[in-house]
Motif scaffolding. Structure first.
Motif, PDB file in Angstrom:
ATOM      1  N   VAL A  50       6.559  82.285 -44.674  1.00  0.00           N
ATOM      2  CA  VAL A  50       6.692  83.165 -45.835  1.00  0.00           C
ATOM      3  C   VAL A  50       7.295  82.352 -46.971  1.00  0.00           C
ATOM      4  N   ARG A  51       7.162  82.876 -48.180  1.00  0.00           N
ATOM      5  CA  ARG A  51       7.781  82.206 -49.329  1.00  0.00           C
ATOM      6  C   ARG A  51       8.246  83.282 -50.305  1.00  0.00           C
ATOM      7  N   GLN A  68       8.314  85.288 -53.528  1.00  0.00           N
ATOM      8  CA  GLN A  68       7.256  85.562 -54.495  1.00  0.00           C
ATOM      9  C   GLN A  68       7.849  85.840 -55.864  1.00  0.00           C
ATOM     10  N   TYR A  73       9.297  88.631 -50.797  1.00  0.00           N
ATOM     11  CA  TYR A  73       8.664  87.614 -49.970  1.00  0.00           C
ATOM     12  C   TYR A  73       7.186  87.926 -49.835  1.00  0.00           C
ATOM     13  N   GLU A  74       6.393  86.864 -49.694  1.00  0.00           N
ATOM     14  CA  GLU A  74       4.979  87.037 -49.391  1.00  0.00           C
ATOM     15  C   GLU A  74       4.625  86.117 -48.233  1.00  0.00           C
ATOM     16  N   THR A  97       2.520  83.338 -46.263  1.00  0.00           N
ATOM     17  CA  THR A  97       1.779  82.140 -46.641  1.00  0.00           C
ATOM     18  C   THR A  97       0.499  82.081 -45.814  1.00  0.00           C
ATOM     19  N   GLU A  98      -0.350  81.141 -46.124  1.00  0.00           N
ATOM     20  CA  GLU A  98      -1.585  80.959 -45.331  1.00  0.00           C
ATOM     21  C   GLU A  98      -1.222  80.609 -43.890  1.00  0.00           C
ATOM     22  N   GLY A 127       7.841  77.762 -43.329  1.00  0.00           N
ATOM     23  CA  GLY A 127       6.638  77.853 -44.143  1.00  0.00           C
ATOM     24  C   GLY A 127       5.728  79.033 -43.826  1.00  0.00           C
ATOM     25  N   GLU A 139      10.943  81.414 -43.748  1.00  0.00           N
ATOM     26  CA  GLU A 139      10.778  80.684 -45.010  1.00  0.00           C
ATOM     27  C   GLU A 139      10.921  79.191 -44.758  1.00  0.00           C
TER      28      GLU A 139
END
Length: 180
Positions: free
Chosen positions: A54-55, A57, A71-72, A74-75, A52, A49
């Motif tokens: 994962v973030r 959600q 968690y989701e 990230t790009e 950067g 996290e």
């Protein structure tokens, strides 16, 4: 990045999950080839996290259990996972306690070793049955025309597990025959 991160990203690329859900899926979906403990999941999620990858959600709440932070990926996390997926992989070294014991089987009476071989064969038969059931379950959910369906790669990995179990059982059968 450590391999644990890629295992976590692999799961999060499929769907948002809590740390608890990740551990459960690691033990169920990836368990045959990748295990992880809770003490690894949460610190890695926090690090990822911060980097950067994962973030959060949201928070999943149910009356019957504590709230869980979801968690989701990230790009940037997806890009890192894709890049890692395309890197050449090192050939793995197999560590199997029973193979080491079989290596020393010349030290014990054949009938005693036969009992151990039959025991381990039974364990591999049980695991094969579980894999075959999982393959059936996944194939029922799979949309065959969609090659980008994450379930397609899941089926492929579970099929590998089934083939490994078949090989192990066949090897046990040969050893049983030699010891009989």
């Amino acid at each position: 990045m450590s391999s644990i991160r890629y295992a976590l990203l692999s799961l999060l690329a499929r769907e948002p999950l809590s740390g608890y859900d990740i551990k459960q899926q690691m033990n169920n979906r990836l368990g045959p080839f990748w295990k992880v403990g809770s003490n690894q999941v949460y610190p890695e999620l926090a690090k990822m996290e911060g980097e950067g990858l994962v973030r959060p959600q949201g928070v999943e709440t149910h009356a019957y259990r504590p709230a869980r932070k979801l968690y989701e990926i990230t790009e940037a996390g997806k890009e890192a996972l894709i890049a890692w997926t395309m890197e050449p992989a090192a050939l793995e070294t197999m560590k199997d306690e029973f193979l080491l014991k079989a290596y020393n089987s010349w030290l014990v009476e054949p009938d005693q070793m036969l009992v151990r071989v039959k025991d381990i064969r039974k364990q591999h038969e049980e695991r094969l049955a579980a894999y075959l059931e999982k393959i059936k379950e996944l194939n029922e959910l799979l949309e065959p025309s969609n090659l980008r369906d994450p379930l397609a790669s899941s089926v492929s990995i579970v099929e590998f597990g089934a083939e490994y179990e078949r090989l192990y059982i066949a090897w046990c059968d040969k050893l049983i025959q030699k010891l009989s």
